[in-house]
Design a protein around this motif. Structure first.
Motif, PDB file in Angstrom:
ATOM      1  N   ILE A 204      17.982 -19.397 -17.337  1.00  0.00           N
ATOM      2  CA  ILE A 204      17.976 -18.928 -15.953  1.00  0.00           C
ATOM      3  C   ILE A 204      19.090 -19.592 -15.142  1.00  0.00           C
ATOM      4  O   ILE A 204      19.941 -18.932 -14.561  1.00  0.00           O
ATOM      5  CB  ILE A 204      16.632 -19.237 -15.248  1.00  0.00           C
ATOM      6  CG1 ILE A 204      15.471 -18.784 -16.090  1.00  0.00           C
ATOM      7  CG2 ILE A 204      16.627 -18.649 -13.855  1.00  0.00           C
ATOM      8  CD1 ILE A 204      15.084 -17.375 -15.945  1.00  0.00           C
ATOM      9  N   PRO A 207      22.969 -19.306 -16.772  1.00  0.00           N
ATOM     10  CA  PRO A 207      23.544 -17.960 -16.654  1.00  0.00           C
ATOM     11  C   PRO A 207      23.838 -17.572 -15.209  1.00  0.00           C
ATOM     12  O   PRO A 207      24.836 -16.915 -14.925  1.00  0.00           O
ATOM     13  CB  PRO A 207      22.467 -17.063 -17.253  1.00  0.00           C
ATOM     14  CG  PRO A 207      21.736 -17.931 -18.197  1.00  0.00           C
ATOM     15  CD  PRO A 207      21.730 -19.291 -17.567  1.00  0.00           C
ATOM     16  N   THR A 208      22.962 -17.970 -14.274  1.00  0.00           N
ATOM     17  CA  THR A 208      23.197 -17.618 -12.877  1.00  0.00           C
ATOM     18  C   THR A 208      24.479 -18.275 -12.360  1.00  0.00           C
ATOM     19  O   THR A 208      25.228 -17.685 -11.588  1.00  0.00           O
ATOM     20  CB  THR A 208      22.003 -18.066 -12.006  1.00  0.00           C
ATOM     21  OG1 THR A 208      20.811 -17.606 -12.607  1.00  0.00           O
ATOM     22  CG2 THR A 208      22.131 -17.522 -10.601  1.00  0.00           C
ATOM     23  N   PHE A 210      26.992 -19.019 -14.159  1.00  0.00           N
ATOM     24  CA  PHE A 210      28.002 -18.861 -15.204  1.00  0.00           C
ATOM     25  C   PHE A 210      29.431 -18.747 -14.665  1.00  0.00           C
ATOM     26  O   PHE A 210      30.320 -19.484 -15.075  1.00  0.00           O
ATOM     27  CB  PHE A 210      27.651 -17.636 -16.054  1.00  0.00           C
ATOM     28  CG  PHE A 210      28.547 -17.452 -17.234  1.00  0.00           C
ATOM     29  CD1 PHE A 210      28.475 -18.315 -18.318  1.00  0.00           C
ATOM     30  CD2 PHE A 210      29.465 -16.417 -17.264  1.00  0.00           C
ATOM     31  CE1 PHE A 210      29.291 -18.150 -19.414  1.00  0.00           C
ATOM     32  CE2 PHE A 210      30.297 -16.248 -18.359  1.00  0.00           C
ATOM     33  CZ  PHE A 210      30.211 -17.114 -19.436  1.00  0.00           C
ATOM     34  N   ILE A 303      26.422 -15.636  -6.536  1.00  0.00           N
ATOM     35  CA  ILE A 303      25.874 -16.602  -5.599  1.00  0.00           C
ATOM     36  C   ILE A 303      27.031 -17.212  -4.819  1.00  0.00           C
ATOM     37  O   ILE A 303      28.072 -17.534  -5.382  1.00  0.00           O
ATOM     38  CB  ILE A 303      25.067 -17.738  -6.274  1.00  0.00           C
ATOM     39  CG1 ILE A 303      25.702 -18.142  -7.587  1.00  0.00           C
ATOM     40  CG2 ILE A 303      23.645 -17.354  -6.453  1.00  0.00           C
ATOM     41  CD1 ILE A 303      25.067 -19.355  -8.197  1.00  0.00           C
TER      42      ILE A 303
END
Lengths: 305, 403
Positions: A204, A207-208, A210, A303
């Motif tokens: 989680i 990867p977010t 990445f 993000i």
């Protein structure tokens, strides 16, 4: 505009002292601030223009990209920078392979497992690594491996080891920032489902973040690609293409610039100068393209602050 | 009820794991996040009062969903597992969950281990530099800290650092004197003066300066910039009753020129850190200054500068650290001075810094004994930069505790 009553009770600059002088001061400050910016622009433009102007014609020959400097003296034109590019890319690649796992794990530790005394010390040490001069990193590798007799010859991989010290803090910092931006709800949702913490991080959180991590890696590569000090201490320069990181001397772009600089004094031949600025332009292009890619990747990140 | 609560959450997590580029909360549009499920999950977590690390175990043993819905018959552990696999098996916590604790422990150790590794790395740098410098220092025939001599031969080691220390410090100080005011100016320009849409590009442009490799600064500095700076030298050496401006007959490879080039090189880092603190000036302080009828400059002096001072100081110190350790640009620019020459205070003299001396002599390293003096020089440089960087971080961290 004037506020005499207020001014009377403050110890700061007296606003009542006359608007003319205040206005003049304000204008001077504005002028100084604008000129500071212009002053900073001058060297940047001047430097880039110099390198492009003096270096570009070498880059348009096919031999520049496909041959090395074997047998080319300062009296002769031609030759290429393949040997230098090969050396630089190999050394940086090995450095990246070593640095990335360490740096990402350190960043995970600092963000996900923080708040212990150990993590505070680790943060401080990463800060110290950020400021460590490249020559000190090089002398460390030299002192630890060559003077102790563990390694008997200088070679490209030693440069990679020294560069690891310089690359780790760059990647740690960027990755840390990105991990902090991963919304906590994601982690909590994952925990709520009974997912263990380590799996939450791997599947989680990482990867977010990445794209941010990739940005950090590219910035790290750009940071070390132009480093020269470790090259001087830990590997000799050779004009021939050497693909072997672990054996014998290796060319590199900064090394090639230094090598050409030794022949610059001769005014009758301009070939060394041409190659020097050509190598400089190639190096700048390499670093700038890496930086640009890093920016573009960062922009794609979902993000953000 | 059980299903209603868990399924949206599961779908959410599964979707995430399947497509990591599509986070739940899109900051630009502020949409897709299934708010209710997230909130529900949060409430659940809050209800059991243990939202973090250990909670994987806690959830395993006392499943919150069980508590809410009261379906006590179902074994809690497999409950979670079944739901996960039921939604397609792509959930990160899918299936076998036996080694949870061990996985967490191993991963925790692994990350803590790398943290330790980084700490150890800095320690090792110090240890190896000290250990490998000691044999040389023991054989040093003169005082390492107070001698100007530098003779490094197998049967004659006489070396001291005074000359190098002076050159290193004066080059760095010149760089600071030039760079810090300009950097503050640029930081103010970006945060207080430039129109919003210019601020970002300007910051980018300054960052480009940081991306240029130092060897390029070096060749540009000595071959292009230095000849253009000759008039400055000619003018200032007229004031040679001041020891700093004494003419030592060196044309381009002067300490002054090296300092100017270093100033350009450290400009980005000082600017970046100053910009950072100026941006964070509390809005109220700025508004208060405006309300008093302050001009823009008075506003900056009353609110922005006092607030940003620690940041500027630490930025300047980080820049100083860079300048002290910069190697290749300085090596290319500075002219060596003959060993017998009298000591000069002049900024128009040549010389060698710690870093440039090591780099210049590195190709001749072959015997541990004759290398030791250079390792000792590296150690001094390491200690210097360590102290400066640590002080810079201390200033900035102290500030953080306030705000």
């Amino acid at each position: 505009m004037s506020a005499p009553t207020v001014a009377a009770s403050t110890s700061g600059p007296s606003f009542a002292a006359g608007n003319g002088r205040r206005k003049a001061k304000d204008n001077t400050a504005t002028a100084l601030v604008y000129s500071a910016f212009i002053v900073a622009l001058i060297p940047l433009i001047w430097l880039l223009w110099t390198v492009v102007n003096r270096g570009y014609h070498g880059l348009f020959t096919s031999s520049w990209w496909t041959t090395d400097q074997r047998g080319i003296t300062f009296r002769r034109d031609g030759g290429g920078m393949l040997h230098a590019l090969v050396g630089t890319l190999e050394q940086v690649a090995l450095c990246t392979v070593i640095s990335v796992p360490i740096a990402v794990l350190v960043a995970v530790y600092l963000v996900e497992y923080a708040s212990s005394r150990l993590s505070r010390v680790a943060t401080f040490m990463v800060d110290i690594l950020t400021g460590i001069p490249s020559i000190v990193a090089a002398m460390f590798v030299y002192a630890a491996l060559i003077t102790t007799g563990i390694v008997d010859k200088r070679a490209g991989w030693l440069v990679s080891l020294a560069l690891v010290l310089l690359m780790i803090p760059v990647i740690v910092r960027t990755t840390e920032e990105m991990l902090k931006l991963v919304p906590n709800e994601l982690r909590e949702a994952s925990y709520a489902l009974g997912v263990p913490k380590w799996k939450t991080i791997i599947k989680i959180v990482l990867p977010t973040a990445f794209t941010g991590i990739i940005t950090g890696i590219i910035l790290g590569i750009a940071r070390v690609a132009g480093e020269t000090a470790p090259l001087i201490v830990l590997v000799g320069y050779t004009k021939e293409t050497n693909y072997n990181l672990f054996e014998a001397f290796q060319g590199s772009l900064p090394g090639m610039i230094l090598d050409q600089a030794t022949n610059l004094g001769n005014k009758r031949y301009h070939f060394a100068a041409d190659r020097l600025w050509g190598a400089a332009l190639t190096l700048i292009l390499l670093v700038m393209i890496l930086n640009l890619i890093a920016r573009l990747v960062a922009r794609r990140s979902k993000i953000s602050n | 009820m059980d299903n209603e609560v868990t399924r949206p959450g599961l779908r959410k997590v599964g979707g995430r794991a399947g497509n990591p580029y599509n986070p739940l909360i899109d900051p630009n549009t502020g949409v897709p996040v299934p708010d209710e499920p997230a909130d529900a999950l949060e409430q659940e977590l809050a209800a059991i009062g243990a939202p973090r690390p250990v909670d994987t175990r806690v959830i395993g043993s006392t499943d919150p969903r069980e508590m809410e819905t009261g379906t006590a018959g179902e074994p809690p552990i497999s409950g979670g597992g079944i739901h996960t696999t039921g939604s397609g098996g792509s959930g990160p916590g899918a299936g076998k969950r036996t080694p949870v604790r061990w996985g967490d422990r191993i991963f925790g150790w692994l990350t803590a281990g790398t943290g330790l590794l980084v700490i150890a790395l800095v320690g090792l740098v110090a240890v190896f530099l000290v250990v490998r410098a000691i044999p040389g220092l023991a054989d040093d025939k003169v005082n390492f800290l107070t001698s100007r001599e530098w003779t490094v031969e197998l049967d004659n080691l006489s070396f001291g650092i005074v000359d190098m220390l002076w050159t290193t410090v004066i080059v760095a100080v010149i760089a600071m004197v030039i760079a810090v005011p300009i950097a503050i100016g640029i930081a103010l320009f970006i945060t207080q003066y430039a129109p919003k849409r210019f601020a970002k590009p300007v910051a980018y442009i300054i960052d480009v300066l940081a991306a240029i490799p130092s060897i390029i600064y070096g060749i540009w500095g000595i071959y292009v910039l230095a000849p253009k700076l000759r008039p400055v030298r000619e003018f200032l050496t007229n004031l040679d009753f001041i020891p700093l401006f004494k003419d030592e007959g060196i044309e381009d490879g002067t300490v002054f020129n090296a300092g100017v080039v270093l100033a350009i090189m450290i400009l980005p880092i000082v600017t970046a850190i100053s910009r950072d603190v100026f941006e964070r000036t509390p809005r109220q302080n700025i508004e208060a200054a405006w309300a008093l009828g302050a001009t823009r400059w008075e506003m900056i002096r009353l609110s922005v500068l006092p607030y940003g001072r620690p940041g500027v100081v630490s930025g300047a110190m980080l820049g100083l650290g860079r300048a002290l350790g910069e190697t290749i640009a300085v090596m290319l620019i500075l002219s060596k001075v003959g060993a017998g020459n009298a000591f000069s205070w002049s900024i128009f003299s040549g010389g060698e810094t710690f870093a440039s001396k090591i780099a210049l002599n590195a190709p001749e390293f072959n015997d541990p004994k004759t290398t030791a003096p250079y390792i000792a020089a590296g150690l001094v440089l390491f200690v210097l930069t360590f102290a400066v960087n640590a002080a810079a971080r201390w200033v900035v961290n102290r500030r953080k505790e306030f705000s």
